[in-house]
Design a protein around this motif. Structure first.
Motif, short mmCIF file in Angstrom:
data_model
loop_
_atom_site.label_atom_id
_atom_site.label_comp_id
_atom_site.label_asym_id
_atom_site.label_seq_id
_atom_site.Cartn_x
_atom_site.Cartn_y
_atom_site.Cartn_z
N LYS A 39 0.98 2.65 4.94
CA LYS A 39 2.00 2.38 3.93
C LYS A 39 2.68 1.03 4.21
CE LYS A 39 6.04 4.34 1.79
NZ LYS A 39 6.12 5.24 0.74
N SER B 99 0.84 -1.19 0.00
CA SER B 99 0.00 0.00 0.00
C SER B 99 0.88 1.25 0.00
CB SER B 99 -0.89 0.00 1.25
OG SER B 99 -1.54 1.24 1.38
N LYS B 100 0.41 2.27 -0.71
CA LYS B 100 1.14 3.54 -0.73
C LYS B 100 0.75 4.44 0.44
CE LYS B 100 2.08 3.67 -5.63
NZ LYS B 100 1.62 2.46 -6.19
N GLY B 101 -0.15 3.95 1.29
CA GLY B 101 -0.56 4.70 2.48
C GLY B 101 -2.01 5.13 2.43
#
Length: 136
Positions: free
Chosen positions: A80, A13-15
């Motif tokens: 993230k 996940s990018k956050g």
């Protein structure tokens, strides 16, 4: 009756989204079919043009009947680095239901019956009846 089955595996996940209307899978339209989404790991997040803004737990499920049309976005609920896995099934509906009012709902993990398949195997019942249990 199935239009598509898609397994997704976001390695990292990018956050979390910074705004309630921000989604990694940007806003996009659907019309005339149902979508069942199951989140195996991570957390699911959904927003739509009906006003829903929902975050749902693993192993949770959401069901969207797109009917006459709905716009929605998804994702952005995880810190993230969290791995997000799950699948979507797009389900064709009869012609007389394609222009129904759109609907959306979630099913929490505790409402997904677990079926013991033996030999240390089990399955979650997402719909219908099986092994003496009834899904949502």
């Amino acid at each position: 009756p199935f239009l598509m089955c898609d397994y997704f595996d976001m390695k990292e996940s990018k956050g979390k989204a910074k705004h309630e209307d921000e989604f990694p899978v940007n806003w996009h339209p659907h019309r005339g079919f149902d979508i069942a989404s199951y989140i195996k790991t991570g957390t699911g997040r959904h927003g739509d043009s009906l006003g829903n803004r929902i975050t749902f737990k693993t192993p949770g499920m959401q069901w969207m009947s797109t009917g006459s049309g709905v716009e929605h976005g998804e994702g952005g609920a995880n810190e993230k680095g969290v791995v997000v896995q799950g699948f979507q099934i797009w389900i064709n509906v009869p012609a007389e239901r394609k222009m129904d009012d759109p609907r959306y709902g979630t099913v929490p993990p505790e409402d997904l019956p677990v079926v013991d398949l033996g030999k240390n195997a089990h399955a979650r019942l997402l719909a219908g009846d099986a092994f003496g249990k009834r899904g949502p």
